[in-house]
Design a protein around this motif. Structure first.
Motif, PDB file in Angstrom:
ATOM      1  N   UNK A  25      30.317  -9.639 -14.169  1.00  0.00           N
ATOM      2  CA  UNK A  25      29.613  -8.413 -13.792  1.00  0.00           C
ATOM      3  C   UNK A  25      30.406  -7.170 -14.172  1.00  0.00           C
ATOM      4  N   UNK A  26      31.727  -7.262 -14.055  1.00  0.00           N
ATOM      5  CA  UNK A  26      32.575  -6.097 -14.320  1.00  0.00           C
ATOM      6  C   UNK A  26      32.993  -5.978 -15.783  1.00  0.00           C
ATOM      7  N   UNK A  27      33.219  -7.118 -16.447  1.00  0.00           N
ATOM      8  CA  UNK A  27      33.806  -7.079 -17.789  1.00  0.00           C
ATOM      9  C   UNK A  27      32.872  -7.557 -18.893  1.00  0.00           C
TER      10      UNK A  27
ATOM     11  N   UNK B 167      32.596 -17.835  -7.187  1.00  0.00           N
ATOM     12  CA  UNK B 167      32.171 -16.427  -7.085  1.00  0.00           C
ATOM     13  C   UNK B 167      33.012 -15.463  -7.913  1.00  0.00           C
ATOM     14  N   UNK B 168      34.317 -15.714  -8.028  1.00  0.00           N
ATOM     15  CA  UNK B 168      35.175 -14.792  -8.770  1.00  0.00           C
ATOM     16  C   UNK B 168      34.751 -14.688 -10.224  1.00  0.00           C
ATOM     17  N   UNK B 169      34.308 -15.777 -10.804  1.00  0.00           N
ATOM     18  CA  UNK B 169      33.896 -15.751 -12.207  1.00  0.00           C
ATOM     19  C   UNK B 169      32.661 -14.867 -12.386  1.00  0.00           C
TER      20      UNK B 169
ATOM     21  N   UNK C 136      40.608 -12.432  -2.770  1.00  0.00           N
ATOM     22  CA  UNK C 136      40.239 -13.846  -2.763  1.00  0.00           C
ATOM     23  C   UNK C 136      41.468 -14.741  -2.788  1.00  0.00           C
ATOM     24  N   UNK C 137      42.446 -14.375  -3.618  1.00  0.00           N
ATOM     25  CA  UNK C 137      43.670 -15.169  -3.720  1.00  0.00           C
ATOM     26  C   UNK C 137      44.429 -15.155  -2.397  1.00  0.00           C
ATOM     27  N   UNK C 138      44.596 -13.969  -1.805  1.00  0.00           N
ATOM     28  CA  UNK C 138      45.371 -13.876  -0.570  1.00  0.00           C
ATOM     29  C   UNK C 138      44.673 -14.577   0.593  1.00  0.00           C
ATOM     30  N   UNK C 139      43.351 -14.553   0.606  1.00  0.00           N
ATOM     31  CA  UNK C 139      42.623 -15.284   1.650  1.00  0.00           C
ATOM     32  C   UNK C 139      42.868 -16.785   1.528  1.00  0.00           C
ATOM     33  N   UNK C 140      42.891 -17.284   0.292  1.00  0.00           N
ATOM     34  CA  UNK C 140      43.138 -18.715   0.095  1.00  0.00           C
ATOM     35  C   UNK C 140      44.589 -19.063   0.396  1.00  0.00           C
TER      36      UNK C 140
END
Length: 203
Positions: A51-53, A44-46, A90-94
């Motif tokens: 979408x943003x960049x 999902x992060x990709x 996302x990183x902190x959740x993982x």
């Protein structure tokens, strides 16, 4: 479990120090490794980054063009904040999930931007890997084949060395040889084992 947040500027030697702690059997949770896994094709992060960049951030094989993204965010503070807004939750959740799965006296959580993050992952102690800026620059140029200007831009985007030092509980000075570095890690390892034991006994 005692949680040690390991951080430091680019080129300070965080990975090397993590390797030395790992030799003592200490579990290492690496935010950089997690971040790389989160931007693999199909993750999902990709999709959020595209979408943003824009689609120009994607290589022909569908992987993330890390160099292009790095250049975009380190020359634009707003874009860097936008990327952080995508990646940090996302990183902190993982990280939390990985730490919760561990059983050890203590673990090392390596987060390069631990002190810069507006919503940092909660740790018990901050361990800073420190070295002079000119040493950082030389190491990154040799490692990543970047120009001095590119490395300086990255350093300028990070917290200053004096500010990092003021926020750290423990500091490893990575300016000497491997034997001195290993000795510093050994001393801190013994200290963290003692702290973890005391915490357990007083709980």
């Amino acid at each position: 479990m005692l949680k040690i947040g390991l951080t430091g500027g680019i080129g300070s030697g965080k990975s090397t120090v993590c390797g030395l702690f790992a030799e003592f059997g200490v579990p290492i949770v690496d935010a950089d490794l997690i971040a790389k896994q989160l931007v693999e094709p199909g993750q999902p992060a990709l999709s959020l980054i595209v979408r943003s960049f824009g689609s120009q951030m994607i290589n022909q094989d569908g992987s993330l063009n890390r160099a292009r993204l790095r250049d975009a965010v380190f020359t634009d503070a707003d874009k860097k904040r936008e990327l952080d807004g995508i990646m940090h939750p996302l990183v902190y959740a993982q990280i939390a999930a990985d730490v919760n799965a561990l059983t050890a006296d203590y673990c090392v959580i390596a987060v390069p931007l631990l002190l810069e993050s507006k919503n940092p992952y909660a740790v018990d102690r901050v361990l800073l890997i420190d070295c002079p800026v000119d040493v950082q620059i030389a190491r990154v140029i040799a490692r990543d084949k970047l120009t001095r200007q590119q490395v300086q831009a990255i350093i300028d985007s990070q917290m200053s060395r004096p500010e990092r030092l003021s926020k750290a509980h423990d500091v490893i000075e990575n300016v000497a040889g491997p034997e001195q570095l290993a000795e510093q890690v050994k001393r801190l390892h013994n200290s963290y084992i003692l702290l973890a034991t005391v915490r357990t006994q007083s709980a």
